[in-house]
Design a protein around this motif. Structure first.
Motif, PDB file in Angstrom:
ATOM      1  N   PHE A 135      -7.448  10.633 -28.252  1.00  0.00           N
ATOM      2  CA  PHE A 135      -8.464   9.581 -28.228  1.00  0.00           C
ATOM      3  C   PHE A 135      -8.336   8.706 -29.484  1.00  0.00           C
ATOM      4  O   PHE A 135      -8.325   7.465 -29.416  1.00  0.00           O
ATOM      5  CB  PHE A 135      -9.852  10.240 -28.146  1.00  0.00           C
ATOM      6  CG  PHE A 135     -10.990   9.278 -27.929  1.00  0.00           C
ATOM      7  CD1 PHE A 135     -10.785   7.949 -27.543  1.00  0.00           C
ATOM      8  CD2 PHE A 135     -12.301   9.696 -28.117  1.00  0.00           C
ATOM      9  CE1 PHE A 135     -11.844   7.083 -27.347  1.00  0.00           C
ATOM     10  CE2 PHE A 135     -13.369   8.827 -27.940  1.00  0.00           C
ATOM     11  CZ  PHE A 135     -13.131   7.522 -27.542  1.00  0.00           C
ATOM     12  N   PHE A 136      -8.217   9.348 -30.619  1.00  0.00           N
ATOM     13  CA  PHE A 136      -8.101   8.612 -31.883  1.00  0.00           C
ATOM     14  C   PHE A 136      -6.808   7.796 -31.916  1.00  0.00           C
ATOM     15  O   PHE A 136      -6.782   6.625 -32.312  1.00  0.00           O
ATOM     16  CB  PHE A 136      -8.154   9.596 -33.058  1.00  0.00           C
ATOM     17  CG  PHE A 136      -8.071   8.937 -34.409  1.00  0.00           C
ATOM     18  CD1 PHE A 136      -8.952   7.923 -34.766  1.00  0.00           C
ATOM     19  CD2 PHE A 136      -7.079   9.314 -35.331  1.00  0.00           C
ATOM     20  CE1 PHE A 136      -8.875   7.311 -36.013  1.00  0.00           C
ATOM     21  CE2 PHE A 136      -7.010   8.713 -36.572  1.00  0.00           C
ATOM     22  CZ  PHE A 136      -7.898   7.713 -36.914  1.00  0.00           C
ATOM     23  N   THR A 137      -5.716   8.424 -31.451  1.00  0.00           N
ATOM     24  CA  THR A 137      -4.416   7.741 -31.427  1.00  0.00           C
ATOM     25  C   THR A 137      -4.478   6.494 -30.534  1.00  0.00           C
ATOM     26  O   THR A 137      -3.973   5.425 -30.887  1.00  0.00           O
ATOM     27  CB  THR A 137      -3.318   8.707 -30.904  1.00  0.00           C
ATOM     28  OG1 THR A 137      -3.286   9.851 -31.740  1.00  0.00           O
ATOM     29  CG2 THR A 137      -1.962   8.036 -30.906  1.00  0.00           C
ATOM     30  N   LEU A 170      -6.298   3.696 -32.301  1.00  0.00           N
ATOM     31  CA  LEU A 170      -5.453   3.029 -33.304  1.00  0.00           C
ATOM     32  C   LEU A 170      -4.429   2.115 -32.618  1.00  0.00           C
ATOM     33  O   LEU A 170      -4.125   1.023 -33.119  1.00  0.00           O
ATOM     34  CB  LEU A 170      -4.739   4.074 -34.166  1.00  0.00           C
ATOM     35  CG  LEU A 170      -5.659   4.957 -35.051  1.00  0.00           C
ATOM     36  CD1 LEU A 170      -4.817   5.908 -35.888  1.00  0.00           C
ATOM     37  CD2 LEU A 170      -6.533   4.104 -35.972  1.00  0.00           C
ATOM     38  N   ARG A 171      -3.904   2.563 -31.496  1.00  0.00           N
ATOM     39  CA  ARG A 171      -2.966   1.721 -30.745  1.00  0.00           C
ATOM     40  C   ARG A 171      -3.656   0.421 -30.320  1.00  0.00           C
ATOM     41  O   ARG A 171      -3.061  -0.650 -30.344  1.00  0.00           O
ATOM     42  CB  ARG A 171      -2.482   2.459 -29.484  1.00  0.00           C
ATOM     43  CG  ARG A 171      -1.353   3.434 -29.737  1.00  0.00           C
ATOM     44  CD  ARG A 171      -0.574   3.679 -28.441  1.00  0.00           C
ATOM     45  NE  ARG A 171       0.434   4.688 -28.628  1.00  0.00           N
ATOM     46  CZ  ARG A 171       0.311   5.961 -28.319  1.00  0.00           C
ATOM     47  NH1 ARG A 171      -0.806   6.372 -27.803  1.00  0.00           N
ATOM     48  NH2 ARG A 171       1.279   6.812 -28.518  1.00  0.00           N
ATOM     49  N   TYR A 172      -4.906   0.549 -29.879  1.00  0.00           N
ATOM     50  CA  TYR A 172      -5.663  -0.623 -29.459  1.00  0.00           C
ATOM     51  C   TYR A 172      -5.812  -1.616 -30.622  1.00  0.00           C
ATOM     52  O   TYR A 172      -5.638  -2.821 -30.451  1.00  0.00           O
ATOM     53  CB  TYR A 172      -7.051  -0.202 -28.950  1.00  0.00           C
ATOM     54  CG  TYR A 172      -7.939  -1.376 -28.610  1.00  0.00           C
ATOM     55  CD1 TYR A 172      -7.737  -2.104 -27.440  1.00  0.00           C
ATOM     56  CD2 TYR A 172      -8.939  -1.785 -29.476  1.00  0.00           C
ATOM     57  CE1 TYR A 172      -8.530  -3.196 -27.134  1.00  0.00           C
ATOM     58  CE2 TYR A 172      -9.733  -2.873 -29.186  1.00  0.00           C
ATOM     59  CZ  TYR A 172      -9.535  -3.582 -28.007  1.00  0.00           C
ATOM     60  OH  TYR A 172     -10.324  -4.675 -27.714  1.00  0.00           O
ATOM     61  N   ASP A 209       1.144   4.443 -39.177  1.00  0.00           N
ATOM     62  CA  ASP A 209       2.071   3.759 -38.270  1.00  0.00           C
ATOM     63  C   ASP A 209       2.958   4.746 -37.526  1.00  0.00           C
ATOM     64  O   ASP A 209       3.142   4.662 -36.324  1.00  0.00           O
ATOM     65  CB  ASP A 209       2.942   2.763 -39.040  1.00  0.00           C
ATOM     66  CG  ASP A 209       2.101   1.590 -39.534  1.00  0.00           C
ATOM     67  OD1 ASP A 209       0.895   1.579 -39.209  1.00  0.00           O
ATOM     68  OD2 ASP A 209       2.640   0.727 -40.229  1.00  0.00           O
ATOM     69  N   ALA A 210       3.481   5.704 -38.302  1.00  0.00           N
ATOM     70  CA  ALA A 210       4.408   6.657 -37.697  1.00  0.00           C
ATOM     71  C   ALA A 210       3.704   7.556 -36.702  1.00  0.00           C
ATOM     72  O   ALA A 210       4.199   7.829 -35.617  1.00  0.00           O
ATOM     73  CB  ALA A 210       5.062   7.503 -38.801  1.00  0.00           C
ATOM     74  N   SER A 211       2.498   7.961 -37.095  1.00  0.00           N
ATOM     75  CA  SER A 211       1.784   8.915 -36.238  1.00  0.00           C
ATOM     76  C   SER A 211       1.367   8.289 -34.907  1.00  0.00           C
ATOM     77  O   SER A 211       1.248   8.966 -33.908  1.00  0.00           O
ATOM     78  CB  SER A 211       0.527   9.462 -36.947  1.00  0.00           C
ATOM     79  OG  SER A 211      -0.398   8.411 -37.164  1.00  0.00           O
ATOM     80  N   VAL A 212       1.122   6.973 -34.916  1.00  0.00           N
ATOM     81  CA  VAL A 212       0.732   6.309 -33.669  1.00  0.00           C
ATOM     82  C   VAL A 212       1.869   5.514 -33.057  1.00  0.00           C
ATOM     83  O   VAL A 212       1.676   4.754 -32.145  1.00  0.00           O
ATOM     84  CB  VAL A 212      -0.505   5.409 -33.918  1.00  0.00           C
ATOM     85  CG1 VAL A 212      -1.675   6.247 -34.331  1.00  0.00           C
ATOM     86  CG2 VAL A 212      -0.223   4.310 -34.910  1.00  0.00           C
ATOM     87  N   ASP A 213       3.064   5.688 -33.657  1.00  0.00           N
ATOM     88  CA  ASP A 213       4.248   5.075 -33.050  1.00  0.00           C
ATOM     89  C   ASP A 213       4.137   3.565 -33.008  1.00  0.00           C
ATOM     90  O   ASP A 213       4.365   2.943 -31.986  1.00  0.00           O
ATOM     91  CB  ASP A 213       4.435   5.660 -31.648  1.00  0.00           C
ATOM     92  CG  ASP A 213       5.867   5.441 -31.184  1.00  0.00           C
ATOM     93  OD1 ASP A 213       6.720   5.224 -32.055  1.00  0.00           O
ATOM     94  OD2 ASP A 213       6.107   5.502 -29.965  1.00  0.00           O
ATOM     95  N   MET A 214       3.756   2.976 -34.154  1.00  0.00           N
ATOM     96  CA  MET A 214       3.603   1.511 -34.214  1.00  0.00           C
ATOM     97  C   MET A 214       4.877   0.867 -34.734  1.00  0.00           C
ATOM     98  O   MET A 214       5.309   1.139 -35.805  1.00  0.00           O
ATOM     99  CB  MET A 214       2.442   1.149 -35.127  1.00  0.00           C
ATOM    100  CG  MET A 214       1.112   1.588 -34.571  1.00  0.00           C
ATOM    101  SD  MET A 214      -0.168   1.044 -35.685  1.00  0.00           S
ATOM    102  CE  MET A 214      -1.536   1.979 -35.143  1.00  0.00           C
TER     103      MET A 214
END
Length: 800
Positions: free
Chosen positions: A764-766, A769-771, A795-800
Motif C-alpha cells: 500500500f505504501f509503495t 509513493l509510485r502515485y 527511489d530504489a525501493s519503489v523502483d522509480m
C-alpha cells in the motif's frame, strides 16, 4: 375357498358352453357347405341354445356370446344367397319362428330380419318394429341385453335414415328414431332390473357386473347420434325428452349417472346449447346419490370448448341465457341433494366459474355472481378444514387471476374477499401468496387507494396475525419469504397523481402497522422508499403549503415518514431506523427543507446515542452519518456546525483506536466539500487529519505495549492518502513539507526494530509513493506542485 370354487365352476361352465357351440358349429358348417337349410337351422338353434345359460357372469357370458356371434355372421351370409338354400326370404322369416326355444328363435329371427330388410321385399320400419316387439319375450336381464345388443348391431346400417337405401316410400327418420328409442328403453329396463338379481350380500359384485354391461345400453344413444336425419328439432322434441323420461323414471343411481354422461358425450354441443333448459331440468329429479357434479362439470367443459373453438357463436350463448340456466340448475341440484358434501358444491361453482371465464370473460357481474353463490353456500359454516374443499376454494379464487392476468380486475369483485374469509389461516396465506405472485408475474400496477384497501384485505393473512396463529408458531424461512413478498408488492402500488399516491401510502401504513414488531422490519423500509419516491416527484414544491386542499406536499409526507420510522422502535431495529432517517434527511435536503433535514439528523443521532450499542454497528452508523452529512447543502452555518461537531465527537469515542482514526479522518470531508458553493475550511480539515494521526500513533503504541511490536503502518498510509487528496484539491494548510514529514514518519516506523512486517501495508505504501512519483512526472501545474515532495532514499525501493 368358496370364492375360489365359484371361479373354477364358472370357468368349467364357460368351457362346456364353448364346447357345445363348437360341436354344433361343426355340423352347422357342414350343413352350410352342403346348402342344407333344414340342417343349418337345426344346428344353429342348438348352438344358440348355449346362450340360454344363467350361470355365467356378464364377462364370461360375453365370451360365449362372441363365439355364437361369429357363427351367426356366417349364417347370415348363407341366408342372403337364396340360390343356395332355395327358400324366399319371406318364407325364411316365417320358418325360423318355428324354433323350439325362444332365445335361439329370436337370434335367428334377427339374423333373417337383417337379410329381409336388405332384400327390400318389406319396408324396413315394419321389420324393425316386429323384431323390437318380439324381443320382449326374453326378460332375463343378461340374456335380454345381449339379444337386444345383437339386434342393434345387425340393424344399425339398415335404419330408414335420410339418404339410406332402405328408406322406402312412407318411411321417415321418425321410424328409425322410434326403433332405436324403444330398443334403448327396453335394454335400460333389463339393465336396471339386474340390481335385484342375487342376494344382498353380493350387491357390490352385482353392481360391478352391471357396470361392465353399461356400454351395451349406451350404444343405442350413440346410434341415435349417428342418424343423419336427427336434426335439432327431432332431438329437442322427441329424442331428448324420451331419453330423459326413461333416465328419471328408472330411479337407478348407476344408470342415471352413466346415461346422463352418455347424452353429454355423444350428442353435438350445438344441441346441448339449444336444449339446456330441458337437459338441466332433469338434474334435480335424479337420485340424491347421483354424482351430478361430474356430469354438470363435463357439460360445462364441453360448452366452454365449443365456445372457444367457435367464437362467432358466443352471441348464441347470451341468446339462450346459458349462464343463467346453468347457475339456476346448479342451485337446484345443491338444494335437492341435501347430503351433498361442501366440496361437491364448491366443485360445481368452480366448473361454472371456469365456464363463465371462458365464454363470458367480459361479464364480471357473472363472475361475481358465482362467487356470491359460493359465499351463500359457505355462510354460517366454520372455517374450511376439509383439504379437498379448501383446494377447490383455492381453485375458485385462482381462476379469475389466471384468466385476466390482472389482479385489478379481481379487486372489483365484491365477493372475492368474502370467499377468502372462509379459508383457514394457513390456506388464506397460501392464497395471499398466489395473489402477490400473480401481481409480480404480470407486473400489475395497483393505482387507487380503494383497490389497495381491497388488496390488503385479501392478503391480510400475511400482514397481521390471524386468529389462531401467531408469528411465534411460523416457520422462519416461510415467514421471511412471505414478508419479502409483501415488501416487493409495495413497489407495485403506484399512481401518477400525488394526492392519490399519498392516499395509497396512508392505506398501506394503516395495514402494516398492525402487523406487529416482527413484520415491521420487513415492511417499513419499502413503504419509506415508496414515499421518498413521491417526495422526489414533488421536489421543488413549497414545503409550507398546508390544508386539506393540497395534502401531498413534501413536508406532510416527511411528517408521515417520521411516524412510520418511529414504529421501528417496537422491533427494535435501530440500525435500520437510522439508515431510513438519513435517507429522509437527504431527501429533505433536495427539497430545501432545512428544519425537516435537521430533525431527521437529530433522530439519527439520538438512535446512535441510545440504541446502537454494538461496536461494529457503531462504526457502520457513524460512517453513514458522516457520508450523508457531507452531501448536505441545506444547512446554515449554525446547524451544520452543531451536526459536524456531533459527528466528529462520536467518531473520536469509538471503542477501537483504528476505528476512531478512520472515522476522524473521514470527518475531514465535512469541512471541505468540492463543489461551487461548498465549504472549504482548510484549518479544520488539517485539525481532523492531525487528530487522526495522533490516534494512529496511540494505536501503534498500544499495540507495542500489549503485543511487543508496533504492528503495521496501514493507518499512517491511509492518512497519507487523505493528505494527498486535500493537497491535490488545493487546501493551503496541506503543504508539501507536511506530506514530506508524514512520509518520513512512515519510513521510520517501518524501519524500527519493533515494527511487524506486513506485505499488505508495505505494498500500500509503495503504491502511494509510485502515485506521487507519477504525479511528479506529469509536468505542468500538478508536476510542479508535487516537485516539492522529495522522496529521498526511496527511489530504489519503489523502483522509480
Amino acid at each position: 375357498m368358496m370364492i375360489s370354487n365359484g371361479i373354477e365352476d364358472e370357468e368349467k361352465w364357460l368351457a362346456e358352453g364353448i364346447a357345445g357351440i363348437q360341436h354344433n358349429a361343426f355340423y352347422l358348417h357342414r350343413a352350410l357347405d352342403s346348402n342344407n337349410l333344414r340342417e343349418a337351422l337345426k344346428y344353429s338353434a342348438q348352438l344358440l341354445s348355449e346362450l340360454r345359460t344363467s350361470r355365467l357372469s356378464p364377462h364370461k357370458y360375453y365370451e360365449l356370446y362372441m363365439r355364437a356371434f361369429d357363427e351367426l355372421r356366417r349364417l347370415e351370409m348363407f341366408f342372403k344367397e337364396e340360390d343356395r338354400h332355395g327358400c324366399p326370404v319371406v318364407d325364411l322369416y316365417e320358418l325360423v319362428q318355428h324354433a323350439g326355444n325362444v332365445l335361439p328363435r329370436l337370434y335367428l329371427l334377427c339374423t333373417v330380419g337383417s337379410v329381409y330388410i336388405k332384400s327390400k321385399e318389406a319396408p324396413a320400419k315394419d321389420v324393425l318394429k316386429d323384431l323390437v316387439e318380439m324381443c320382449r319375450a326374453v326378460q332375463h336381464p343378461i340374456r335380454g341385453l345381449f339379444l337386444r345388443s345383437y339386434l342393434a348391431q345387425v340393424s344399425r346400417d339398415k335404419l330408414p335414415d335420410i339418404g339410406s337405401e332402405y328408406a322406402s316410400e312412407g318411411d321417415s327418420v321418425t321410424d328409425a328414431v322410434e326403433f332405436v328409442l324403444q330398443n334403448f328403453i327396453e335394454m335400460n329396463k333389463l339393465w336396471v332390473r339386474m340390481q335385484n338379481q342375487g342376494p344382498l350380500s353380493e350387491k357390490e359384485k352385482l353392481e360391478k357386473e352391471r357396470s361392465e354391461l353399461r356400454d351395451l345400453v349406451g350404444k343405442n344413444l350413440h346410434v341415435l347420434s349417428q342418424i343423419e336425419g336427427v336434426d335439432l328439432e327431432i332431438y329437442r322434441d322427441t329424442v331428448l325428452p324420451r331419453v330423459l323420461e326413461q333416465i328419471v323414471n328408472c330411479k337407478d343411481e348407476l344408470a342415471q349417472y352413466y346415461l346422463m354422461d352418455c347424452i353429454i358425450q355423444v350428442f353435438p354441443d350445438e344441441y346441448h346449447l339449444q336444449t339446456l333448459e330441458t337437459l338441466l331440468g332433469a338434474c334435480p329429479q335424479l337420485q340424491p346419490t347421483v354424482d351430478l357434479k361430474t356430469v354438470l362439470s363435463q357439460l360445462m367443459e364441453r360448452l366452454s370448448n365449443y365456445a372457444s373453438l367457435n367464437p362467432e357463436l358466443l352471441p348464441e350463448f347470451l341468446q339462450v341465457e346459458a349462464f343463467s340456466k346453468l347457475s339456476n340448475a346448479i342451485g337446484k341440484v345443491i338444494e335437492a341433494q341435501v347430503g351433498m358434501p361442501i366440496v361437491g358444491a364448491i366443485t360445481l361453482y368452480v366448473s361454472l366459474l371456469s365456464f363463465t371465464l371462458r365464454v363470458h370473460p367480459d361479464r364480471l357481474d357473472y363472475v361475481d355472481q358465482v362467487l356470491g353463490a359460493c359465499v351463500k353456500k359457505l355462510y354460517g359454516k366454520p372455517k374450511l378444514e376439509d383439504s379437498k374443499a379448501t383446494k377447490q376454494v383455492v381453485a375458485l379464487l385462482s381462476a379469475p387471476l389466471d384468466r385476466y392476468d390482472d389482479i385489478v380486475t379481481a379487486l372489483t369483485l365484491s365477493n372475492y374477499p368474502r370467499v377468502m374469509d372462509h379459508l383457514d389461516a394457513g390456506t388464506n396465506k397460501v392464497m395471499a401468496m398466489v395473489i402477490i405472485r400473480s401481481i409480480m408475474k404480470n407486473r400489475t400496477c395497483v393505482s387507487t387507494s380503494d383497490k389497495v384497501e381491497v388488496l390488503f384485505e385479501l392478503i391480510k393473512g400475511l400482514i397481521k396475525d390471524l386468529e389462531g396463529i401467531s408469528t411465534d408458531e411460523l416457520d422462519e424461512e416461510d415467514f421471511i419469504e412471505e414478508q419479502n413478498s409483501v415488501a416487493c408488492l409495495m413497489h407495485m402500488l403506484h399512481n401518477d397523481d400525488p394526492e392519490e399516491m399519498i392516499k395509497i401510502i396512508c392505506t398501506v401504513w394503516k395495514y402494516i402497522k398492525t402487523g406487529g414488531p416482527k413484520r415491521l422490519s420487513f415492511t417499513v423500509a419499502p413503504l419509506v422508499f415508496s414515499a421518498l419516491k413521491l417526495v422526489r416527484r414533488l421536489q421543488g414544491q413549497d414545503g409550507d403549503v398546508g390544508g386539506e386542499e393540497v395534502p401531498a406536499t413534501p413536508k406532510k409526507i416527511f411528517q408521515l415518514l417520521n411516524q412510520i420510522i418511529e414504529s421501528l422502535s417496537l422491533v427494535p431495529s435501530p440500525e435500520l431506523a437510522l439508515r431510513l432517517y438519513l435517507q429522509c434527511a437527504e431527501a429533505a435536503n433536495d427539497c430545501d427543507l432545512e428544519p425537516m433535514a435537521y430533525e431527521f439528523f437529530t433522530q439519527a443521532f439520538v438512535l446512535y446515542e441510545e440504541e446502537v450499542a454494538d461496536s461494529k454497528a457503531q462504526v457502520t452508523a457513524i460512517h453513514l452519518i458522516i457520508g450523508t452529512l457531507q452531501r448536505m447543502n441545506v444547512f446554515g452555518v449554525e446547524n451544520r456546525d452543531t451536526l459536524t461537531h456531533k459527528a466528529t465527537g462520536y467518531s473520536a469515542k469509538l471503542l477501537k483506536k483504528p476505528d476512531q482514526c478512520r472515522a476522524v479522518y473521514a470527518c475531514s470531508h465535512l469541512f471541505w466539500v468540492d463543489d461551487q458553493d461548498g465549504i472549504k475550511d482548510g484549518e479544520r480539515v488539517l485539525l481532523c487529519l492531525k487528530r487522526s494521526l495522533r490516534i494512529a500513533n496511540a494505536a501503534q503504541q498500544m499495540t507495542n505495549v500489549t503485543r511487543g511490536s508496533s504492528g503495521p503502518v496501514t493507518l499512517f498510509v491511509e492518512i497519507l492518502n487523505k493528505y494527498l487528496y486535500f493537497f491535490e484539491k488545493g487546501n493551503p494548510q496541506i503543504t508539501a513539507s507536511v506530506i514530506q514529514g508524514l512520509i518520513e514518519l512512515i519510513k521510520t516506523e517501518m524501519q524500527s526494530d519493533t515494527s511487524t512486517a506486513n506485505p499488505v501495508s508495505d505494498a500500500f505504501f509503495t503504491s502511494t509513493l509510485r502515485y506521487i512519483q507519477f504525479q511528479k512526472q506529469k509536468g505542468g501545474a500538478t508536476g510542479e506542485k508535487y516537485d516539492a515532495i522529495k522522496l529521498r532514499h526511496v527511489d530504489a525501493s519503489v523502483d522509480m
